[in-house]
Design a protein around this motif. Sequence first.
Motif, PDB file in Angstrom:
ATOM      1  N   HIS A 288       0.814  -1.204   0.000  1.00  0.00           N
ATOM      2  CA  HIS A 288       0.000   0.000   0.000  1.00  0.00           C
ATOM      3  C   HIS A 288       0.852   1.260   0.000  1.00  0.00           C
ATOM      4  O   HIS A 288       0.541   2.231  -0.692  1.00  0.00           O
ATOM      5  CB  HIS A 288      -0.943  -0.004   1.200  1.00  0.00           C
TER       6      HIS A 288
ATOM      7  N   CYS B 133     -10.533  -0.579  -8.946  1.00  0.00           N
ATOM      8  CA  CYS B 133      -9.792  -1.836  -8.742  1.00  0.00           C
ATOM      9  C   CYS B 133      -9.020  -1.818  -7.426  1.00  0.00           C
ATOM     10  O   CYS B 133      -9.009  -2.811  -6.679  1.00  0.00           O
ATOM     11  CB  CYS B 133      -8.837  -2.079  -9.907  1.00  0.00           C
ATOM     12  N   GLN B 134      -8.375  -0.684  -7.134  1.00  0.00           N
ATOM     13  CA  GLN B 134      -7.621  -0.594  -5.890  1.00  0.00           C
ATOM     14  C   GLN B 134      -8.535  -0.656  -4.670  1.00  0.00           C
ATOM     15  O   GLN B 134      -8.192  -1.263  -3.649  1.00  0.00           O
ATOM     16  CB  GLN B 134      -6.799   0.699  -5.857  1.00  0.00           C
TER      17      GLN B 134
ATOM     18  N   ILE C  44      -9.344  -4.266  -4.192  1.00  0.00           N
ATOM     19  CA  ILE C  44      -8.181  -4.993  -3.665  1.00  0.00           C
ATOM     20  C   ILE C  44      -7.988  -4.703  -2.176  1.00  0.00           C
ATOM     21  O   ILE C  44      -7.767  -5.606  -1.361  1.00  0.00           O
ATOM     22  CB  ILE C  44      -6.903  -4.610  -4.448  1.00  0.00           C
TER      23      ILE C  44
ATOM     24  N   TRP D 182     -10.537  -6.315   0.029  1.00  0.00           N
ATOM     25  CA  TRP D 182     -10.218  -7.737   0.200  1.00  0.00           C
ATOM     26  C   TRP D 182      -9.088  -7.922   1.206  1.00  0.00           C
ATOM     27  O   TRP D 182      -9.190  -8.742   2.132  1.00  0.00           O
ATOM     28  CB  TRP D 182      -9.848  -8.344  -1.145  1.00  0.00           C
ATOM     29  N   LEU D 183      -8.007  -7.150   1.056  1.00  0.00           N
ATOM     30  CA  LEU D 183      -6.861  -7.281   1.954  1.00  0.00           C
ATOM     31  C   LEU D 183      -7.219  -6.890   3.382  1.00  0.00           C
ATOM     32  O   LEU D 183      -6.896  -7.602   4.342  1.00  0.00           O
ATOM     33  CB  LEU D 183      -5.693  -6.430   1.445  1.00  0.00           C
TER      34      LEU D 183
END
Length: 276
Positions: free
Chosen positions: A144, A239-240, A243, A246-247
Amino acid sequence: MSQILRNIFHEYDPIASQLPFLGSPVPILTLTLCYLAFVLIIGPVFMRNRKPFNIKSVILVYNFLQVIVNCWLSYVFVATFYTHRAEVPDFGCLTKFQHSPKLEKLNVYGVYAFYMLKVIDYIETVFFVLRKSFKQVSFLHVYHHIMMSLFLYYLGTYYGSAGQYASVVALNCAVHAFMYTYYFVSALQPNMKLGLWWKKYITILQLSHFVLVLFHHSYPLLFRPKCDFPKGLLWFAVCQALIMLWLFGNFYRRTYMRVGQTGGVVKNGGKSVKNN
Protein backbone atom coordinates in the motif's frame (compact mmCIF):
# COMPACT_ATOMS: atom_id res chain seq x y z
CA MET A 1 12.48 6.41 -18.67
CA SER A 2 10.71 9.77 -18.83
CA GLN A 3 10.16 9.41 -22.59
CA ILE A 4 8.77 5.89 -22.16
CA LEU A 5 6.23 7.11 -19.60
CA ARG A 6 5.23 10.03 -21.83
CA ASN A 7 4.70 7.61 -24.74
CA ILE A 8 2.54 5.32 -22.61
CA PHE A 9 0.47 8.09 -21.01
CA HIS A 10 0.71 11.70 -22.18
CA GLU A 11 2.81 14.83 -21.72
CA TYR A 12 3.85 16.18 -18.34
CA ASP A 13 1.53 18.68 -16.72
CA PRO A 14 3.40 22.00 -17.25
CA ILE A 15 2.87 23.27 -13.68
CA ALA A 16 2.85 20.22 -11.40
CA SER A 17 5.77 18.47 -13.11
CA GLN A 18 8.08 21.32 -12.05
CA LEU A 19 7.58 20.53 -8.35
CA PRO A 20 10.26 18.53 -6.46
CA PHE A 21 9.90 14.74 -6.80
CA LEU A 22 7.54 15.14 -9.77
CA GLY A 23 8.58 15.26 -13.42
CA SER A 24 11.43 12.78 -13.80
CA PRO A 25 10.58 9.37 -12.27
CA VAL A 26 14.20 8.75 -11.25
CA PRO A 27 13.99 10.25 -7.69
CA ILE A 28 10.82 8.43 -6.62
CA LEU A 29 11.86 5.12 -8.22
CA THR A 30 15.31 5.33 -6.59
CA LEU A 31 13.80 6.12 -3.19
CA THR A 32 11.28 3.29 -3.53
CA LEU A 33 13.96 0.75 -4.46
CA CYS A 34 16.10 1.88 -1.51
CA TYR A 35 13.03 1.58 0.73
CA LEU A 36 12.38 -1.97 -0.42
CA ALA A 37 16.04 -2.96 -0.06
CA PHE A 38 16.21 -1.62 3.49
CA VAL A 39 12.92 -2.91 4.91
CA LEU A 40 13.16 -6.36 3.28
CA ILE A 41 16.90 -7.12 3.24
CA ILE A 42 19.39 -4.60 4.65
CA GLY A 43 17.41 -3.63 7.76
CA PRO A 44 16.59 -7.17 8.98
CA VAL A 45 20.20 -8.26 8.42
CA PHE A 46 21.50 -5.17 10.24
CA MET A 47 19.15 -5.76 13.20
CA ARG A 48 19.65 -9.53 13.39
CA ASN A 49 22.11 -9.48 16.33
CA ARG A 50 21.11 -6.12 17.76
CA LYS A 51 18.57 -5.09 20.36
CA PRO A 52 15.61 -2.96 19.20
CA PHE A 53 16.42 0.75 19.13
CA ASN A 54 14.66 2.95 21.69
CA ILE A 55 13.11 5.55 19.40
CA LYS A 56 9.96 6.27 21.38
CA SER A 57 10.51 10.05 21.36
CA VAL A 58 11.02 10.10 17.60
CA ILE A 59 7.87 8.03 17.05
CA LEU A 60 5.82 10.31 19.32
CA VAL A 61 6.91 13.38 17.36
CA TYR A 62 6.27 11.62 14.05
CA ASN A 63 2.77 10.49 15.07
CA PHE A 64 1.87 13.92 16.46
CA LEU A 65 2.96 15.67 13.26
CA GLN A 66 1.02 13.14 11.19
CA VAL A 67 -2.14 13.96 13.13
CA ILE A 68 -1.67 17.70 12.57
CA VAL A 69 -0.83 17.47 8.85
CA ASN A 70 -3.60 14.97 8.03
CA CYS A 71 -6.21 17.04 9.90
CA TRP A 72 -5.05 20.18 8.12
CA LEU A 73 -5.05 18.68 4.62
CA SER A 74 -8.47 17.04 5.06
CA TYR A 75 -9.91 20.30 6.41
CA VAL A 76 -8.45 22.38 3.58
CA PHE A 77 -9.99 20.15 0.89
CA VAL A 78 -13.41 19.92 2.55
CA ALA A 79 -13.58 23.61 3.51
CA THR A 80 -12.38 24.88 0.11
CA PHE A 81 -14.77 22.71 -1.91
CA TYR A 82 -17.64 23.65 0.40
CA THR A 83 -16.85 27.37 0.20
CA HIS A 84 -16.57 27.23 -3.61
CA ARG A 85 -19.31 24.63 -4.17
CA ALA A 86 -21.09 26.98 -6.60
CA GLU A 87 -18.04 26.73 -8.89
CA VAL A 88 -18.24 22.92 -9.07
CA PRO A 89 -20.48 21.91 -12.01
CA ASP A 90 -20.90 18.30 -10.87
CA PHE A 91 -19.59 16.71 -7.66
CA GLY A 92 -20.02 13.34 -9.33
CA CYS A 93 -17.40 14.30 -11.93
CA LEU A 94 -14.53 16.30 -10.50
CA THR A 95 -11.94 17.35 -13.07
CA LYS A 96 -9.69 20.38 -13.47
CA PHE A 97 -11.11 23.78 -12.57
CA GLN A 98 -9.60 26.26 -15.03
CA HIS A 99 -12.54 28.60 -14.35
CA SER A 100 -11.82 28.63 -10.58
CA PRO A 101 -8.25 29.67 -9.65
CA LYS A 102 -8.81 28.76 -5.98
CA LEU A 103 -10.01 25.23 -6.71
CA GLU A 104 -7.38 24.68 -9.38
CA LYS A 105 -4.60 25.78 -7.03
CA LEU A 106 -5.93 23.43 -4.35
CA ASN A 107 -6.10 20.55 -6.83
CA VAL A 108 -2.49 21.03 -7.96
CA TYR A 109 -0.77 21.77 -4.66
CA GLY A 110 -3.15 19.69 -2.54
CA VAL A 111 -2.42 16.49 -4.43
CA TYR A 112 1.28 17.35 -4.30
CA ALA A 113 1.12 17.73 -0.50
CA PHE A 114 -0.72 14.41 -0.30
CA TYR A 115 1.93 12.79 -2.49
CA MET A 116 4.77 14.06 -0.32
CA LEU A 117 2.93 12.85 2.77
CA LYS A 118 2.83 9.34 1.28
CA VAL A 119 6.54 9.50 0.45
CA ILE A 120 7.29 10.50 4.04
CA ASP A 121 5.19 7.52 5.19
CA TYR A 122 8.07 5.28 4.09
CA ILE A 123 9.76 6.34 7.35
CA GLU A 124 7.22 4.40 9.40
CA THR A 125 8.35 1.05 7.99
CA VAL A 126 11.93 2.00 8.84
CA PHE A 127 10.75 2.50 12.44
CA PHE A 128 9.27 -1.01 12.41
CA VAL A 129 12.59 -2.47 11.31
CA LEU A 130 14.66 -0.51 13.84
CA ARG A 131 12.30 -1.67 16.61
CA LYS A 132 12.44 -5.25 15.24
CA SER A 133 8.65 -5.25 14.74
CA PHE A 134 9.05 -7.34 11.62
CA LYS A 135 5.48 -8.71 11.75
CA GLN A 136 4.25 -5.21 10.98
CA VAL A 137 6.24 -5.17 7.74
CA SER A 138 3.46 -7.12 6.02
CA PHE A 139 2.64 -7.42 2.33
CA LEU A 140 -0.40 -5.18 2.87
CA HIS A 141 1.69 -2.51 4.58
CA VAL A 142 4.53 -2.42 2.04
CA TYR A 143 2.31 -2.83 -1.03
CA HIS A 144 0.00 0.00 0.00
CA HIS A 145 2.86 2.39 0.76
CA ILE A 146 4.49 1.80 -2.62
CA MET A 147 1.25 1.77 -4.61
CA MET A 148 0.14 5.11 -3.16
CA SER A 149 3.42 6.93 -3.65
CA LEU A 150 4.01 5.71 -7.21
CA PHE A 151 0.43 6.32 -8.30
CA LEU A 152 0.38 9.81 -6.83
CA TYR A 153 3.63 10.51 -8.67
CA TYR A 154 1.81 9.64 -11.90
CA LEU A 155 -1.32 11.61 -10.98
CA GLY A 156 0.69 14.72 -10.10
CA THR A 157 3.15 14.54 -12.98
CA TYR A 158 0.86 13.60 -15.86
CA TYR A 159 -2.65 14.70 -14.87
CA GLY A 160 -1.44 17.52 -12.62
CA SER A 161 -4.55 17.79 -10.47
CA ALA A 162 -6.49 15.87 -7.82
CA GLY A 163 -9.72 15.87 -9.83
CA GLN A 164 -11.97 12.99 -8.76
CA TYR A 165 -9.27 11.96 -6.28
CA ALA A 166 -10.02 15.02 -4.14
CA SER A 167 -12.41 12.74 -2.27
CA VAL A 168 -9.59 10.25 -1.68
CA VAL A 169 -7.38 12.97 -0.21
CA ALA A 170 -10.05 14.25 2.17
CA LEU A 171 -11.22 10.78 3.29
CA ASN A 172 -7.76 9.24 3.54
CA CYS A 173 -6.37 12.10 5.59
CA ALA A 174 -9.38 12.05 7.94
CA VAL A 175 -8.93 8.32 8.56
CA HIS A 176 -5.20 8.79 9.11
CA ALA A 177 -5.84 11.56 11.63
CA PHE A 178 -7.83 9.11 13.78
CA MET A 179 -5.32 6.33 13.23
CA TYR A 180 -2.27 8.38 14.18
CA THR A 181 -4.10 9.71 17.22
CA TYR A 182 -4.40 6.10 18.36
CA TYR A 183 -0.73 5.45 17.58
CA PHE A 184 0.30 8.58 19.49
CA VAL A 185 -1.75 7.66 22.58
CA SER A 186 -0.53 4.06 22.45
CA ALA A 187 3.10 5.13 22.19
CA LEU A 188 2.63 7.64 25.00
CA GLN A 189 0.96 5.10 27.30
CA PRO A 190 1.95 1.57 26.11
CA ASN A 191 0.21 -0.12 29.06
CA MET A 192 -3.05 1.76 28.71
CA LYS A 193 -5.68 -0.95 28.20
CA LEU A 194 -8.34 1.57 27.19
CA GLY A 195 -6.69 1.87 23.80
CA LEU A 196 -7.37 -1.74 22.85
CA TRP A 197 -10.95 -1.14 21.69
CA TRP A 198 -9.79 1.53 19.21
CA LYS A 199 -8.09 -1.00 16.95
CA LYS A 200 -11.20 -2.76 15.72
CA TYR A 201 -13.05 0.44 14.92
CA ILE A 202 -10.07 2.01 13.17
CA THR A 203 -10.04 -0.98 10.82
CA ILE A 204 -13.82 -0.63 10.30
CA LEU A 205 -13.23 3.05 9.50
CA GLN A 206 -10.57 2.04 6.98
CA LEU A 207 -12.94 -0.42 5.32
CA SER A 208 -15.72 2.21 5.21
CA HIS A 209 -13.28 4.62 3.55
CA PHE A 210 -12.61 2.13 0.75
CA VAL A 211 -16.35 1.56 0.24
CA LEU A 212 -16.89 5.32 -0.18
CA VAL A 213 -13.96 5.55 -2.60
CA LEU A 214 -15.40 2.64 -4.59
CA PHE A 215 -18.82 4.29 -4.94
CA HIS A 216 -17.44 7.76 -5.66
CA HIS A 217 -15.28 6.53 -8.55
CA SER A 218 -17.86 4.08 -9.87
CA TYR A 219 -20.47 6.84 -10.14
CA PRO A 220 -18.97 8.70 -13.15
CA LEU A 221 -18.24 5.39 -14.89
CA LEU A 222 -21.90 4.33 -14.58
CA PHE A 223 -23.82 7.60 -14.67
CA ARG A 224 -21.48 10.24 -16.17
CA PRO A 225 -20.09 8.63 -19.35
CA LYS A 226 -19.12 12.07 -20.71
CA CYS A 227 -17.08 12.96 -17.62
CA ASP A 228 -13.72 14.44 -18.68
CA PHE A 229 -11.77 12.77 -15.86
CA PRO A 230 -9.60 9.99 -17.42
CA LYS A 231 -11.44 6.67 -17.40
CA GLY A 232 -8.21 4.79 -16.69
CA LEU A 233 -7.78 6.66 -13.42
CA LEU A 234 -11.36 5.89 -12.44
CA TRP A 235 -10.92 2.20 -13.16
CA PHE A 236 -7.65 2.20 -11.22
CA ALA A 237 -9.42 3.65 -8.16
CA VAL A 238 -12.23 1.09 -8.43
CA CYS A 239 -9.79 -1.84 -8.74
CA GLN A 240 -7.62 -0.59 -5.89
CA ALA A 241 -10.66 -0.09 -3.64
CA LEU A 242 -11.71 -3.69 -4.30
CA ILE A 243 -8.18 -4.99 -3.67
CA MET A 244 -7.87 -3.04 -0.41
CA LEU A 245 -11.33 -4.15 0.75
CA TRP A 246 -10.22 -7.74 0.20
CA LEU A 247 -6.86 -7.28 1.95
CA PHE A 248 -8.25 -5.31 4.89
CA GLY A 249 -11.27 -7.63 5.11
CA ASN A 250 -8.92 -10.59 5.45
CA PHE A 251 -6.91 -8.69 8.07
CA TYR A 252 -10.07 -7.86 10.03
CA ARG A 253 -11.23 -11.47 9.96
CA ARG A 254 -7.83 -12.83 11.05
CA THR A 255 -7.25 -10.19 13.73
CA TYR A 256 -10.63 -9.61 15.33
CA MET A 257 -12.75 -12.63 14.43
CA ARG A 258 -11.29 -16.08 14.86
CA VAL A 259 -13.72 -18.97 14.57
CA GLY A 260 -13.04 -21.51 17.28
CA GLN A 261 -13.73 -25.22 17.25
CA THR A 262 -17.19 -24.64 18.71
CA GLY A 263 -18.06 -22.16 15.99
CA GLY A 264 -18.03 -19.21 18.37
CA VAL A 265 -16.36 -15.90 17.64
CA VAL A 266 -13.27 -15.08 19.67
CA LYS A 267 -11.83 -11.59 19.86
CA ASN A 268 -8.17 -11.27 19.07
CA GLY A 269 -6.25 -8.17 20.04
CA GLY A 270 -3.89 -8.13 17.08
CA LYS A 271 -2.17 -5.03 15.84
CA SER A 272 -3.90 -2.50 13.63
CA VAL A 273 -2.71 -2.05 10.06
CA LYS A 274 -2.15 1.30 8.39
CA ASN A 275 -4.08 2.61 5.41
CA ASN A 276 -1.82 5.01 3.35
